[in-house]
Design a protein around this motif. Structure first.
Motif, short mmCIF file in Angstrom:
data_model
loop_
_atom_site.label_atom_id
_atom_site.label_comp_id
_atom_site.label_asym_id
_atom_site.label_seq_id
_atom_site.Cartn_x
_atom_site.Cartn_y
_atom_site.Cartn_z
N ALA A 106 0.85 -1.20 0.00
CA ALA A 106 0.00 0.00 0.00
C ALA A 106 0.88 1.24 0.00
O ALA A 106 1.92 1.30 0.66
N PHE A 107 0.44 2.26 -0.76
CA PHE A 107 1.16 3.52 -0.86
C PHE A 107 0.29 4.65 -0.33
O PHE A 107 -0.92 4.68 -0.59
N SER A 108 0.88 5.56 0.39
CA SER A 108 0.23 6.79 0.81
C SER A 108 1.28 7.88 0.82
O SER A 108 2.45 7.64 0.50
N GLU A 109 0.89 9.09 1.17
CA GLU A 109 1.84 10.20 1.13
C GLU A 109 3.00 9.95 2.11
O GLU A 109 2.78 9.80 3.32
N ASN A 110 4.22 9.89 1.56
CA ASN A 110 5.44 9.70 2.36
C ASN A 110 5.44 8.39 3.16
O ASN A 110 6.12 8.29 4.19
N LYS A 111 4.70 7.38 2.69
CA LYS A 111 4.63 6.13 3.44
C LYS A 111 4.35 4.96 2.50
O LYS A 111 3.53 5.05 1.61
N ILE A 112 5.05 3.84 2.73
CA ILE A 112 4.83 2.59 2.01
C ILE A 112 4.74 1.48 3.04
O ILE A 112 5.56 1.40 3.95
N SER B 285 10.70 11.49 5.66
CA SER B 285 10.65 12.87 6.15
C SER B 285 11.90 13.57 5.65
O SER B 285 13.00 12.99 5.65
N THR B 286 11.77 14.80 5.20
CA THR B 286 12.90 15.54 4.64
C THR B 286 14.00 15.69 5.68
O THR B 286 13.73 16.18 6.78
N PRO B 287 15.23 15.27 5.36
CA PRO B 287 16.33 15.41 6.33
C PRO B 287 16.52 16.86 6.76
O PRO B 287 16.44 17.78 5.95
N PHE B 288 16.75 17.05 8.07
CA PHE B 288 17.02 18.36 8.67
C PHE B 288 15.85 19.34 8.53
O PHE B 288 16.03 20.54 8.68
#
Length: 285
Positions: A189-195, A252-255
């Motif tokens: 399953a795929f979702s925003e910023n998550k698998i 999540s975008t680093p920093f």
């Protein structure tokens, strides 16, 4: 270390059979055993045929005119009549010039039966920092012998480290992949910023995901974060134990948090500076 010395077709076969893991914290072991590939990669005997317009010596090709053609003949002591994937390797092949123009060699392949295939690809010159390796595939061919006719569009000097011909017997590869169990991963399953997915493995395995590696990805197995690896040059993966497990990848975008805090502190400092300058201006008036 010895993986870097493999040619592209050998790397391709290795990726289909296993995963090459890059661990930045591991020690450099220069005594690694030599990699052995089980696939049937056959290197052909190659000879170069020049003419009045093309001079070939050692690792240098000199052309006296534009759009000149030289010949690459190949053969080997091979008993099998089955067709194989045919590859032509150009390793560190570049055109020596003061300009930054690209060039596109034109290649015509003629098999021993008279069948012809054509191919062209772009290459960079010696001033370009990009790679100078190309390995076009001419599909399934009768590979006992044949000829390549290579046309070089520019007049001048072309240099290379290696020009080789390879034939790959893909019968064993097809049998191996057709026999693999494909029911090991489910509920993808795929979702925003998550698998998320479920695994059911008979033994501990390395699971590779076909997406680019980034330190922003975190991998959780049964809710617990586990170590992620850069593998197969550009992808991400991790080890998963035998049995049934829930695997979740979160990005999540680093920093990002540090950047938000820094921006907030900078905004407060800017506002404070504006009030300070405004108050000083009133005092001076």
């Amino acid at each position: 270390n010895n993986f870097e010395n493999l040619n592209p077709i050998e790397k391709q076969e290795l990726f289909l059979d296993t995963a090459v893991i890059y661990d930045e914290k591991s020690e450099d072991n220069t005594d690694e055993p030599e990699l052995k590939l089980n696939s049937k990669i056959l290197c052909k005997n190659v000879s170069f045929v020049g003419n009045d317009d093309v001079k070939i010596e050692e690792n240098k090709i000199t052309t006296r005119k534009k759009n000149t053609t030289f010949e690459i003949d190949f053969s080997c002591d091979e008993d099998s009549d089955s067709k194989k994937e045919l590859y032509l390797l150009f390793k560190n092949f570049y055109y020596t010039t003061d300009s930054y123009e690209q060039f596109k060699p034109q290649i015509r392949f003629v098999s021993s039966s008279g069948k012809e295939e054509s191919f062209s690809f772009g290459m960079t010159n010696a001033n370009d920092s990009m790679g100078h390796n190309r390995m076009p595939c001419f599909g399934l061919q009768e590979c006992k012998s044949g000829k390549f006719f290579v046309t070089l569009e520019n007049k001048g000097v072309y240099e290379f480290d290696e020009i080789s011909v390879f034939a790959l017997d893909i019968s064993e590869r097809d049998e191996k992949f057709n026999s693999r169990d494909t029911d090991e991963i489910s509920s993808l399953a795929f979702s925003e910023n998550k698998i998320s997915l479920e695994t059911s493995l008979n033994e501990k395995q390395f699971v590779r995901f076909s997406m680019p590696y980034s330190k922003g990805w975190k991998i959780f197995i049964d809710g617990k974060e586990t170590k992620s690896y850069r593998c197969d040059i550009a992808f991400i993966g991790t080890f998963v134990d035998a049995g049934n497990h829930s695997v979740v990848l979160k990005y999540s975008t680093p920093f990002l948090a540090a950047g938000v805090v820094s921006s907030f502190i900078g905004l407060i400092a800017l506002v404070a500076l504006c009030f300070y300058l405004k108050s000083r201006k009133k005092e001076n008036e």
